[in-house]
Design a protein around this motif. Structure first.
Motif, PDB file in Angstrom:
ATOM      1  N   ARG A  48      -8.535  -0.755  14.270  1.00 30.31           N
ATOM      2  CA  ARG A  48      -7.531  -1.168  13.322  1.00 30.31           C
ATOM      3  C   ARG A  48      -7.315  -2.579  13.337  1.00 30.31           C
ATOM      4  N   ARG A  49      -7.087  -3.383  12.444  1.00 31.32           N
ATOM      5  CA  ARG A  49      -6.825  -4.455  12.299  1.00 31.32           C
ATOM      6  C   ARG A  49      -5.506  -4.699  11.318  1.00 31.32           C
ATOM      7  N   LYS A  50      -4.414  -5.291  11.387  1.00 28.90           N
ATOM      8  CA  LYS A  50      -3.177  -5.565  10.852  1.00 28.90           C
ATOM      9  C   LYS A  50      -2.989  -7.139  10.756  1.00 28.90           C
ATOM     10  N   VAL A  51      -2.597  -7.515   9.649  1.00 26.47           N
ATOM     11  CA  VAL A  51      -2.220  -8.926   9.429  1.00 26.47           C
ATOM     12  C   VAL A  51      -0.914  -8.817   8.475  1.00 26.47           C
ATOM     13  N   ALA A  52       0.002  -9.562   8.955  1.00 26.91           N
ATOM     14  CA  ALA A  52       1.177  -9.713   8.164  1.00 26.91           C
ATOM     15  C   ALA A  52       1.572 -11.200   7.973  1.00 26.91           C
ATOM     16  N   LEU A  61       9.843 -15.593  -2.142  1.00 21.41           N
ATOM     17  CA  LEU A  61       9.212 -15.416  -0.831  1.00 21.41           C
ATOM     18  C   LEU A  61       8.039 -14.398  -1.009  1.00 21.41           C
ATOM     19  N   ARG A  62       6.939 -14.747  -0.532  1.00 21.42           N
ATOM     20  CA  ARG A  62       5.761 -13.703  -0.659  1.00 21.42           C
ATOM     21  C   ARG A  62       5.591 -13.003   0.664  1.00 21.42           C
ATOM     22  N   LEU A  63       5.460 -11.737   0.573  1.00 24.56           N
ATOM     23  CA  LEU A  63       5.217 -11.058   1.847  1.00 24.56           C
ATOM     24  C   LEU A  63       3.962 -10.260   1.543  1.00 24.56           C
ATOM     25  N   PHE A  64       2.951 -10.445   2.556  1.00 25.18           N
ATOM     26  CA  PHE A  64       1.700  -9.668   2.541  1.00 25.18           C
ATOM     27  C   PHE A  64       1.473  -8.821   3.728  1.00 25.18           C
ATOM     28  N   HIS A  65       1.132  -7.670   3.751  1.00 26.10           N
ATOM     29  CA  HIS A  65       0.774  -6.946   4.850  1.00 26.10           C
ATOM     30  C   HIS A  65      -0.616  -6.287   4.449  1.00 26.10           C
ATOM     31  N   SER A  66      -1.601  -6.453   5.590  1.00 33.31           N
ATOM     32  CA  SER A  66      -2.895  -5.525   5.371  1.00 33.31           C
ATOM     33  C   SER A  66      -3.080  -4.679   6.531  1.00 33.31           C
ATOM     34  N   MET A  67      -3.995  -3.612   6.412  1.00 30.58           N
ATOM     35  CA  MET A  67      -4.274  -2.845   7.567  1.00 30.58           C
ATOM     36  C   MET A  67      -5.474  -2.223   7.171  1.00 30.58           C
ATOM     37  N   HIS A  68      -6.575  -2.646   8.069  1.00 30.53           N
ATOM     38  CA  HIS A  68      -7.911  -1.953   7.672  1.00 30.53           C
ATOM     39  C   HIS A  68      -8.373  -1.180   8.939  1.00 30.53           C
ATOM     40  N   ASP A  69      -8.790  -0.127   8.983  1.00 31.67           N
ATOM     41  CA  ASP A  69      -9.447   0.857  10.155  1.00 31.67           C
ATOM     42  C   ASP A  69     -10.581   1.698   9.470  1.00 31.67           C
ATOM     43  N   ASN A  70     -11.115   2.522  10.397  1.00 26.50           N
ATOM     44  CA  ASN A  70     -11.905   3.217  10.035  1.00 26.50           C
ATOM     45  C   ASN A  70     -11.845   4.205   8.778  1.00 26.50           C
ATOM     46  N   GLU A  75      -3.860  -3.258   1.329  1.00 32.57           N
ATOM     47  CA  GLU A  75      -3.148  -4.609   1.124  1.00 32.57           C
ATOM     48  C   GLU A  75      -2.082  -4.754   0.328  1.00 32.57           C
ATOM     49  N   LEU A  76      -0.893  -4.936   0.876  1.00 34.61           N
ATOM     50  CA  LEU A  76       0.358  -4.843   0.092  1.00 34.61           C
ATOM     51  C   LEU A  76       0.822  -6.067  -0.319  1.00 34.61           C
ATOM     52  N   THR A  77       1.515  -6.643  -1.458  1.00 32.62           N
ATOM     53  CA  THR A  77       2.209  -7.792  -1.585  1.00 32.62           C
ATOM     54  C   THR A  77       3.494  -7.464  -2.230  1.00 32.62           C
ATOM     55  N   ASP A 141       5.136   2.628   6.277  1.00 33.24           N
ATOM     56  CA  ASP A 141       5.060   1.793   7.831  1.00 33.24           C
ATOM     57  C   ASP A 141       4.898   0.440   7.591  1.00 33.24           C
ATOM     58  N   LEU A 142       3.990   0.137   6.733  1.00 30.53           N
ATOM     59  CA  LEU A 142       3.426  -1.049   6.386  1.00 30.53           C
ATOM     60  C   LEU A 142       4.601  -1.862   5.641  1.00 30.53           C
ATOM     61  N   THR A 143       5.217  -1.426   4.935  1.00 25.64           N
ATOM     62  CA  THR A 143       6.386  -1.840   4.241  1.00 25.64           C
ATOM     63  C   THR A 143       7.491  -2.178   5.120  1.00 25.64           C
ATOM     64  N   ALA A 144       7.758  -1.000   5.881  1.00 22.52           N
ATOM     65  CA  ALA A 144       9.123  -1.209   6.919  1.00 22.52           C
ATOM     66  C   ALA A 144       8.878  -2.427   7.928  1.00 22.52           C
ATOM     67  N   ASP A 145       7.453  -2.397   8.202  1.00 17.75           N
ATOM     68  CA  ASP A 145       7.374  -3.350   9.217  1.00 17.75           C
ATOM     69  C   ASP A 145       7.405  -5.059   8.698  1.00 17.75           C
ATOM     70  N   LEU A 146       7.109  -5.108   7.412  1.00 16.24           N
ATOM     71  CA  LEU A 146       7.505  -6.448   6.658  1.00 16.24           C
ATOM     72  C   LEU A 146       8.609  -6.698   6.687  1.00 16.24           C
TER      73      LEU A 146
END
Length: 151
Positions: A48-52, A61-70, A75-77, A141-146
């Motif tokens: 898994r790879r996550k990028v915030a 303010l621009r917020l971006f979070h991606s998560m890619h795994d198997n 990709e959230l904006t 989860d991705l939104t809460a992490d942002l």
């Protein structure tokens, strides 16, 4: 569903509503046998790879979070107007979901974030918009992490 008995009602896919869609539409599962056991010479079974990223652009303010795994590809904006403290953009791209045709249903809920005020109570309100039995655990989860990055 029998393989994930520990996840009942954790999101739409593992709810009665999600199960009711089986047999009513095409559903494509991303799981493959080698997700559960490594191939010869393979170091990891699941990767898994996550990028915030947060970026200020004038009064936004621009917020971006991606998560890619198997099995996932998110990709959230979000964009926040700093003057009003409100979310003015809430978009996503989901090229890979565990159960395409079921998991795609709760992805529409991200639009509920438009107009939300970024304040101390937003992380709690996000659960109602994106999580639970009608939502998507990963989207939540991705939104809460942002939002944690904003503190």
């Amino acid at each position: 569903m029998k393989g994930w008995v520990d996840l009942p009602d954790s999101c739409f896919a593992y709810s009665a509503g999600g199960r009711a869609l089986f047999g009513t539409r095409t559903i494509a599962a991303m799981m493959t046998p080698d997700l559960y056991s490594p191939r010869a010479g393979q170091r990891r079974v699941f990767e898994r790879r996550k990028v915030a990223r947060l970026a200020r652009d004038g009064g936004r303010l621009r917020l971006f979070h991606s998560m890619h795994d198997n099995v996932h590809g998110f990709e959230l904006t979000y964009e926040v107007d700093l003057g009003s403290g409100r979310i003015t953009r809430a978009e996503h791209v989901t090229p890979r979901l565990p159960y395409m045709g079921i998991c795609s249903e709760p992805q529409r809920r991200m639009a509920a974030m438009l107009g939300e005020t970024v304040d101390a109570g937003l992380r709690k309100r996000v659960q109602g918009h994106l999580g639970g039995v009608t939502g998507c655990a990963q989207l939540y989860d991705l939104t809460a992490d942002l939002l944690k990055l904003l503190v």
